[in-house]
Scaffold this active site. Sequence first.
Site, short mmCIF file in Angstrom:
data_model
loop_
_atom_site.label_atom_id
_atom_site.label_comp_id
_atom_site.label_asym_id
_atom_site.label_seq_id
_atom_site.Cartn_x
_atom_site.Cartn_y
_atom_site.Cartn_z
N HIS A 95 3.92 10.77 8.76
CA HIS A 95 3.74 11.04 10.19
C HIS A 95 3.70 12.54 10.48
O HIS A 95 3.90 12.96 11.62
CB HIS A 95 4.88 10.43 11.00
CG HIS A 95 5.11 8.98 10.74
ND1 HIS A 95 4.11 8.06 10.87
CD2 HIS A 95 6.21 8.30 10.34
CE1 HIS A 95 4.60 6.85 10.57
NE2 HIS A 95 5.86 6.98 10.23
N HIS A 106 2.04 3.08 11.61
CA HIS A 106 2.24 2.72 10.21
C HIS A 106 1.03 2.01 9.63
O HIS A 106 1.16 1.21 8.72
CB HIS A 106 3.48 1.85 10.06
CG HIS A 106 4.72 2.57 10.47
ND1 HIS A 106 5.23 2.49 11.73
CD2 HIS A 106 5.52 3.41 9.78
CE1 HIS A 106 6.31 3.25 11.81
NE2 HIS A 106 6.52 3.82 10.65
#
Lengths: 330, 208
Positions: free
Chosen positions: A56, A218
């Site tokens: 991320h 995700h």
Amino acid sequence: MKKLINDADSIVTDALRGIAAAHPSLRVDLAGRVVFRADAPTPGKVGLVSGGGSGHEPLHAGFVGYGMLDAACPGEVFTSPVPDQIIEAAKGVDGGAGVLQIVKNYTGDVLNFEMAAELAGDEGVEVATVLVDDDVAVRDSLFTAGRRGTGATLFVEKIAGALAETGAPLAEVARAAREVNERSRSFGVALTPCTVPAAGKPTFELSDAEIELGVGIHGEPGRTRAPMREAREIVRTAMDAIHADLPLSGETLVMVNGMGGTPLIELYIVFAEVEAYLREKGATAVRSLVGNYVTSLDMQGFSVTTCSLTGELTRLWDAPVETPALRWGR
Amino acid sequence: MNTEFFAAWIDEIAATVRARRDHLTELDAAIGDADHGANLDRGFTAAREALAGASPPTPGALLVLVGSTLIRKVGGASGPLYGTAFREMGKAFGEAAEVSPAELSAALDAALSGVRRLGGAAEGDKTMVDALAPAARALAQAVRDGLKAEEALDAAAAAAGQGAEATIPLQARKGRASYLGPRSIGHEDPGAASTALVLGALKAAASR
């Protein structure tokens, strides 16, 4: 799969070596997998710890520094960190005023941070936890895992970090962090899947004519699949979902966030549409952020996060910050 | 069943998870985040290494060490959940050097309670509980029926496999698959699938 890696099993360590080499303001414990401010702990200041799966970036290590986090714990790609990392981080940033854990609401993150808080407590560190759950794409109910934490994590880390820098006590910093979360909402859209290096292939298939609405960070599919449309129409769908959940009004902090593989020019096109939507609803984008901040590896797409500001929150947002990925005013 | 038996169990799990790593990751990619195979592979490999280094004296000590290693090495939800399951089993065994099928059955119940307490999932939520709960019931029934150890483990493994398969038509209410809502229907739950592998390895350890 084409990726700039040495070995799929060592990407987190290899990236941490780069972070350590690039940013002398940080101290990276490679073996323990914790990224600290070089001068942590700050005596008398509440220590801010966050963490989560890798993939991320710049979240979370890129937000370690003055006015934001004191430490970040990166897990494996899309996998929460383990309690050992979090305990080491908590002990390393405790300047005597306690530690605030900022945790995105995923089962794995919640479990590992809970265990760590308990164990750090046993060792005499006072720990409070704030859960971030801003994603309106997930229907909340008592019987589910609840909403995901996405873009608002950055807002919570920045604003709580600014307040902690003033010497505010733990309970006060935790309260502000919760307030930011409660006033924030997000919605994500994917144009492509992403490829987890260890899996070696895209997480799902999507034709050129389709997009996924309501994705998290995700690489998972979203709530629904829809035909590809103009940016204006896609933004309207995203903003409608946010507005339906928490009506937009007044002074608003807005982030248009890229998922990692989206050109900045497209993010600005999205921001123009978001800003127009806000005006239509009588809200004003008084503060904004456009760029790749909470990414999903190489996914193409964006998320939009809004936070309904107060005078206090605006002042804290404007306060100086000096981290690898966010810096102003200092 | 003695310490050697449980060490063989962990060996079998590590080998099976390694062999089925890509399959578990594919199940996870469909309704999760494509990391389940890699995470369990890393965790059980670390558990096997920890056992080689420590040589725990009893089945209880062995399983507690396995559980703690999983909590420390895996991350995600599966680290704490599997870790707790093994730790609860180990604690249920106490200091015993040898455990009976009845004691194994009580330990599996303890593992199930630990997982349910930590994760908050009930049967039918499309999680590892959907494989663990029927396995615990089948083992208890086998013990009541007076089956031999190997047959009892067979029954537990079969029930876990059926439980995992039965997650396919379910809509997930816990874990990352729950974010997909109705789109989680039609896929086997990766946690239930790996639980079936773990309990299947019990049977393989018995026939060694």
